[in-house]
Write a protein that holds these residues in place. Structure first.
Motif, PDB file in Angstrom:
ATOM      1  N   LEU A   1       0.826  -1.215   0.000  1.00 58.62           N
ATOM      2  CA  LEU A   1       0.000   0.000   0.000  1.00 58.62           C
ATOM      3  C   LEU A   1       0.857   1.260   0.000  1.00 58.62           C
ATOM      4  N   GLU A   2       1.996   1.213   0.671  1.00 56.67           N
ATOM      5  CA  GLU A   2       2.893   2.369   0.662  1.00 56.67           C
ATOM      6  C   GLU A   2       3.429   2.608  -0.754  1.00 56.67           C
ATOM      7  N   ILE A   3       3.800   1.541  -1.431  1.00 59.72           N
ATOM      8  CA  ILE A   3       4.278   1.658  -2.815  1.00 59.72           C
ATOM      9  C   ILE A   3       3.149   2.149  -3.715  1.00 59.72           C
ATOM     10  N   GLU A   4       1.955   1.605  -3.518  1.00 57.11           N
ATOM     11  CA  GLU A   4       0.805   2.029  -4.319  1.00 57.11           C
ATOM     12  C   GLU A   4       0.514   3.515  -4.104  1.00 57.11           C
ATOM     13  N   ALA A   5       0.603   3.981  -2.855  1.00 58.10           N
ATOM     14  CA  ALA A   5       0.373   5.397  -2.565  1.00 58.10           C
ATOM     15  C   ALA A   5       1.428   6.271  -3.238  1.00 58.10           C
ATOM     16  N   ALA A   6       2.675   5.808  -3.249  1.00 59.89           N
ATOM     17  CA  ALA A   6       3.738   6.558  -3.930  1.00 59.89           C
ATOM     18  C   ALA A   6       3.464   6.621  -5.432  1.00 59.89           C
ATOM     19  N   ALA A   7       2.984   5.523  -5.975  1.00 58.42           N
ATOM     20  CA  ALA A   7       2.644   5.506  -7.407  1.00 58.42           C
ATOM     21  C   ALA A   7       1.478   6.446  -7.689  1.00 58.42           C
ATOM     22  N   LYS A   8       0.522   6.499  -6.798  1.00 54.70           N
ATOM     23  CA  LYS A   8      -0.613   7.412  -6.986  1.00 54.70           C
ATOM     24  C   LYS A   8      -0.153   8.863  -6.951  1.00 54.70           C
ATOM     25  N   ARG A   9       0.756   9.164  -6.014  1.00 54.68           N
ATOM     26  CA  ARG A   9       1.282  10.544  -5.943  1.00 54.68           C
ATOM     27  C   ARG A   9       1.982  10.895  -7.247  1.00 54.68           C
ATOM     28  N   ARG A  10       2.774   9.977  -7.745  1.00 53.60           N
ATOM     29  CA  ARG A  10       3.488  10.216  -9.004  1.00 53.60           C
ATOM     30  C   ARG A  10       2.508  10.344 -10.161  1.00 53.60           C
ATOM     31  N   LEU A  11       1.475   9.514 -10.180  1.00 58.31           N
ATOM     32  CA  LEU A  11       0.453   9.588 -11.223  1.00 58.31           C
ATOM     33  C   LEU A  11      -0.221  10.952 -11.208  1.00 58.31           C
ATOM     34  N   ALA A  12      -0.573  11.423 -10.033  1.00 62.01           N
ATOM     35  CA  ALA A  12      -1.220  12.735  -9.929  1.00 62.01           C
ATOM     36  C   ALA A  12      -0.304  13.829 -10.475  1.00 62.01           C
ATOM     37  N   ASP A  13       0.968  13.778 -10.120  1.00 62.36           N
ATOM     38  CA  ASP A  13       1.921  14.768 -10.619  1.00 62.36           C
ATOM     39  C   ASP A  13       2.051  14.702 -12.141  1.00 62.36           C
ATOM     40  N   GLU A  14       2.211  13.492 -12.665  1.00 58.34           N
ATOM     41  CA  GLU A  14       2.371  13.307 -14.115  1.00 58.34           C
ATOM     42  C   GLU A  14       1.114  13.735 -14.870  1.00 58.34           C
ATOM     43  N   TYR A  15      -0.036  13.362 -14.360  1.00 52.99           N
ATOM     44  CA  TYR A  15      -1.296  13.691 -15.033  1.00 52.99           C
ATOM     45  C   TYR A  15      -1.512  15.207 -15.052  1.00 52.99           C
ATOM     46  N   ASP A  16      -1.276  15.852 -13.902  1.00 55.94           N
ATOM     47  CA  ASP A  16      -1.452  17.307 -13.834  1.00 55.94           C
ATOM     48  C   ASP A  16      -0.467  18.027 -14.751  1.00 55.94           C
ATOM     49  N   ALA A  17       0.768  17.546 -14.803  1.00 59.21           N
ATOM     50  CA  ALA A  17       1.774  18.150 -15.690  1.00 59.21           C
ATOM     51  C   ALA A  17       1.367  17.969 -17.153  1.00 59.21           C
ATOM     52  N   ALA A  18       0.853  16.794 -17.499  1.00 57.16           N
ATOM     53  CA  ALA A  18       0.407  16.550 -18.876  1.00 57.16           C
ATOM     54  C   ALA A  18      -0.773  17.452 -19.225  1.00 57.16           C
ATOM     55  N   GLN A  19      -1.645  17.686 -18.261  1.00 61.02           N
ATOM     56  CA  GLN A  19      -2.765  18.603 -18.507  1.00 61.02           C
ATOM     57  C   GLN A  19      -2.252  20.026 -18.733  1.00 61.02           C
ATOM     58  N   GLU A  20      -1.299  20.439 -17.918  1.00 58.15           N
ATOM     59  CA  GLU A  20      -0.742  21.787 -18.065  1.00 58.15           C
ATOM     60  C   GLU A  20      -0.073  21.963 -19.428  1.00 58.15           C
ATOM     61  N   ARG A  21       0.541  20.903 -19.919  1.00 57.19           N
ATOM     62  CA  ARG A  21       1.192  20.962 -21.234  1.00 57.19           C
ATOM     63  C   ARG A  21       0.184  20.788 -22.370  1.00 57.19           C
ATOM     64  N   GLY A  22      -1.068  20.504 -22.040  1.00 53.55           N
ATOM     65  CA  GLY A  22      -2.098  20.318 -23.061  1.00 53.55           C
ATOM     66  C   GLY A  22      -2.040  18.961 -23.742  1.00 53.55           C
ATOM     67  N   GLU A  23      -1.360  18.013 -23.127  1.00 55.84           N
ATOM     68  CA  GLU A  23      -1.222  16.688 -23.721  1.00 55.84           C
ATOM     69  C   GLU A  23      -2.375  15.753 -23.388  1.00 55.84           C
ATOM     70  N   VAL A  24      -3.158  16.103 -22.389  1.00 55.54           N
ATOM     71  CA  VAL A  24      -4.282  15.262 -21.971  1.00 55.54           C
ATOM     72  C   VAL A  24      -5.392  16.166 -21.439  1.00 55.54           C
TER      73      VAL A  24
END
Length: 178
Positions: free
Chosen positions: A76-99
């Motif tokens: 669960l700790e690893i999964e939570a770290a992956a979720k944090r990274r996913l949120a960062d990546e997704y938000d960055a992709a949105q800011e770049r207009g990629e998603v």
């Protein structure tokens, strides 16, 4: 010939069986009564041995459950770290207009009549993205909250769960708003 008396176990515990065998031996006047006492002692020994095996099996079971809970917490700790990274990546992709979010209505187009990727195209649901952001924001507000939540549950002998991590994150963010 003297017949052996049946030994009743009804309502007797291990100390009672041992006392009974000792009493039978102490009061034995014939060889048959000594044999009967020996059988009673053998029965007490067998019951004690079974009790010890059951205790060991229960201890092994408890150890196994505790080890499984620790493994769950680590996962669960690893999964939570992956979720944090996913949120960062997704938000960055949105800011770049990629998603774009799937709920944004009509799909936007870019050069060459290509549509911008949506969260649904990535296999992500809105609730998953929300959950990832929730965990990320709670961890940013209080570093280590996920691990502490998991460790607290382990200390209480409780199963670590995604729901517990989510509740802790929600509670932390709610405190931020107050």
């Amino acid at each position: 010939m003297t017949a052996l008396a049946p030994i009743s176990l009804a309502g007797e515990n291990l100390p009672g069986l041992i006392d009974r065998a000792a009493t039978m031996l102490a009061s034995a006047k014939t060889a048959a009564e000594v044999l009967e006492a020996r059988e009673a002692a053998g029965l007490a020994y067998d019951v004690a041995k079974r009790a010890a095996r059951l205790k060991n099996a229960k201890a092994a079971h408890d150890d196994l459950v505790a080890a499984a809970h620790r493994a769950q917490a680590d996962a669960l700790e690893i999964e939570a770290a992956a979720k944090r990274r996913l949120a960062d990546e997704y938000d960055a992709a949105q800011e770049r207009g990629e998603v774009v979010g799937a709920h944004n209505g009509a799909r936007k187009r870019v050069d060459d009549d290509n549509a911008i990727v949506t969260s649904a195209d990535l296999g992500l649901r809105r609730d998953q993205i929300h959950d990832a952001r929730l965990i990320r924001d709670a961890e940013a507000a209080e570093p280590g909250i996920v691990r502490r939540t998991l460790d607290e549950r382990l200390e209480r002998g409780e199963e670590p769960t995604r729901a517990a991590v989510r509740r802790a994150a929600e509670d932390r963010l709610e405190r931020s708003l107050d």
